[in-house]
Design a protein around this motif. Sequence first.
Motif, PDB file in Angstrom:
ATOM      1  N   GLY A 170       0.794  -1.219   0.000  1.00 31.48           N
ATOM      2  CA  GLY A 170       0.000   0.000   0.000  1.00 31.48           C
ATOM      3  C   GLY A 170       0.827   1.270   0.000  1.00 31.48           C
ATOM      4  N   GLN A 171       2.118   1.151  -0.103  1.00 36.59           N
ATOM      5  CA  GLN A 171       2.962   2.342  -0.095  1.00 36.59           C
ATOM      6  C   GLN A 171       2.789   3.176  -1.355  1.00 36.59           C
ATOM      7  OE1 GLN A 171       7.023   1.315   0.689  1.00 36.59           O
ATOM      8  NE2 GLN A 171       6.502   0.117   2.501  1.00 36.59           N
ATOM      9  N   ILE A 172       2.352   2.550  -2.428  1.00 34.90           N
ATOM     10  CA  ILE A 172       2.145   3.306  -3.661  1.00 34.90           C
ATOM     11  C   ILE A 172       1.027   4.334  -3.489  1.00 34.90           C
ATOM     12  CG2 ILE A 172       0.540   1.688  -4.758  1.00 34.90           C
ATOM     13  CD1 ILE A 172       2.176   2.293  -7.366  1.00 34.90           C
ATOM     14  N   TRP A 173       0.002   3.977  -2.696  1.00 33.51           N
ATOM     15  CA  TRP A 173      -1.076   4.929  -2.451  1.00 33.51           C
ATOM     16  C   TRP A 173      -0.590   6.110  -1.621  1.00 33.51           C
ATOM     17  CZ3 TRP A 173      -4.592   4.610  -5.790  1.00 33.51           C
ATOM     18  CH2 TRP A 173      -4.972   3.376  -6.314  1.00 33.51           C
ATOM     19  N   ALA A 174       0.264   5.849  -0.653  1.00 33.63           N
ATOM     20  CA  ALA A 174       0.835   6.933   0.144  1.00 33.63           C
ATOM     21  C   ALA A 174       1.679   7.854  -0.738  1.00 33.63           C
ATOM     22  CB  ALA A 174       1.668   6.365   1.282  1.00 33.63           C
ATOM     23  N   LEU A 175       2.421   7.276  -1.676  1.00 30.00           N
ATOM     24  CA  LEU A 175       3.223   8.079  -2.587  1.00 30.00           C
ATOM     25  C   LEU A 175       2.338   8.960  -3.464  1.00 30.00           C
ATOM     26  CD1 LEU A 175       5.964   8.747  -3.991  1.00 30.00           C
ATOM     27  CD2 LEU A 175       5.460   6.840  -5.523  1.00 30.00           C
ATOM     28  N   LEU A 176       1.309   8.361  -4.057  1.00 26.63           N
ATOM     29  CA  LEU A 176       0.435   9.124  -4.943  1.00 26.63           C
ATOM     30  C   LEU A 176      -0.317  10.224  -4.193  1.00 26.63           C
ATOM     31  CD1 LEU A 176      -0.951   6.239  -7.171  1.00 26.63           C
ATOM     32  CD2 LEU A 176       0.772   7.954  -7.763  1.00 26.63           C
ATOM     33  N   ILE A 177      -0.831   9.904  -3.012  1.00 26.65           N
ATOM     34  CA  ILE A 177      -1.544  10.909  -2.218  1.00 26.65           C
ATOM     35  C   ILE A 177      -0.588  12.030  -1.815  1.00 26.65           C
ATOM     36  CG2 ILE A 177      -2.693  11.294   0.002  1.00 26.65           C
ATOM     37  CD1 ILE A 177      -3.910   8.455  -0.364  1.00 26.65           C
ATOM     38  N   GLY A 178       0.626  11.681  -1.428  1.00 30.28           N
ATOM     39  CA  GLY A 178       1.614  12.697  -1.071  1.00 30.28           C
ATOM     40  C   GLY A 178       1.973  13.594  -2.239  1.00 30.28           C
ATOM     41  N   LEU A 179       2.091  13.022  -3.437  1.00 31.30           N
ATOM     42  CA  LEU A 179       2.381  13.830  -4.618  1.00 31.30           C
ATOM     43  C   LEU A 179       1.240  14.795  -4.925  1.00 31.30           C
ATOM     44  CD1 LEU A 179       4.030  11.206  -6.998  1.00 31.30           C
ATOM     45  CD2 LEU A 179       5.128  13.175  -5.921  1.00 31.30           C
ATOM     46  N   MET A 189      -0.792  20.309  -4.704  1.00 36.16           N
ATOM     47  CA  MET A 189      -1.833  21.278  -4.335  1.00 36.16           C
ATOM     48  C   MET A 189      -1.268  22.367  -3.421  1.00 36.16           C
ATOM     49  SD  MET A 189      -5.062  18.651  -3.841  1.00 36.16           S
ATOM     50  CE  MET A 189      -5.709  19.612  -2.523  1.00 36.16           C
ATOM     51  N   ILE A 190      -0.473  21.988  -2.454  1.00 37.37           N
ATOM     52  CA  ILE A 190       0.122  22.990  -1.552  1.00 37.37           C
ATOM     53  C   ILE A 190       1.067  23.898  -2.315  1.00 37.37           C
ATOM     54  CG2 ILE A 190       1.703  23.245   0.405  1.00 37.37           C
ATOM     55  CD1 ILE A 190       0.366  20.777   1.646  1.00 37.37           C
ATOM     56  N   ARG A 191       1.824  23.321  -3.236  1.00 36.80           N
ATOM     57  CA  ARG A 191       2.736  24.134  -4.044  1.00 36.80           C
ATOM     58  C   ARG A 191       1.967  25.147  -4.894  1.00 36.80           C
ATOM     59  NH1 ARG A 191       4.500  22.207  -9.291  1.00 36.80           N
ATOM     60  NH2 ARG A 191       5.025  24.173 -10.237  1.00 36.80           N
ATOM     61  N   SER A 192       0.852  24.709  -5.471  1.00 32.07           N
ATOM     62  CA  SER A 192       0.096  25.617  -6.314  1.00 32.07           C
ATOM     63  C   SER A 192      -0.612  26.700  -5.487  1.00 32.07           C
ATOM     64  CB  SER A 192      -0.918  24.850  -7.162  1.00 32.07           C
ATOM     65  OG  SER A 192      -1.874  24.238  -6.339  1.00 32.07           O
ATOM     66  N   LEU A 193      -0.968  26.380  -4.252  1.00 35.89           N
ATOM     67  CA  LEU A 193      -1.610  27.379  -3.393  1.00 35.89           C
ATOM     68  C   LEU A 193      -0.619  28.394  -2.845  1.00 35.89           C
ATOM     69  CD1 LEU A 193      -4.084  25.124  -1.352  1.00 35.89           C
ATOM     70  CD2 LEU A 193      -4.649  26.768  -3.147  1.00 35.89           C
ATOM     71  N   THR A 194       0.623  27.983  -2.635  1.00 35.85           N
ATOM     72  CA  THR A 194       1.582  28.871  -2.006  1.00 35.85           C
ATOM     73  C   THR A 194       2.467  29.607  -3.002  1.00 35.85           C
ATOM     74  OG1 THR A 194       3.162  27.075  -1.760  1.00 35.85           O
ATOM     75  CG2 THR A 194       1.685  27.499   0.102  1.00 35.85           C
TER      76      THR A 194
END
Length: 63
Positions: free
Chosen positions: A41-50, A55-60
């Motif tokens: 399930g680490q792939i889901w953590a990677l995708l969610i983190g990306l 999103m945070i990068r685009s907001l800031t």
Amino acid sequence: MSNLVGYTPTPIRGTVIAQAVRDADVMGQMQKSFNNFVQSGQIWALLIGLVIGYMIRSLTSYG
């Protein structure tokens, strides 16, 4: 002169020139590692983190 600066050369001991390879199946090891990455399930953590990071990068970012 080297003792005046605080440097004392150390001899090289135990240098490994060659190693015995037990399992040379690199592609098989990579496939096994990737399958473990997906099954755990680490792939889901990677995708969610990306996605969240993007999103945070685009907001800031300005402009």
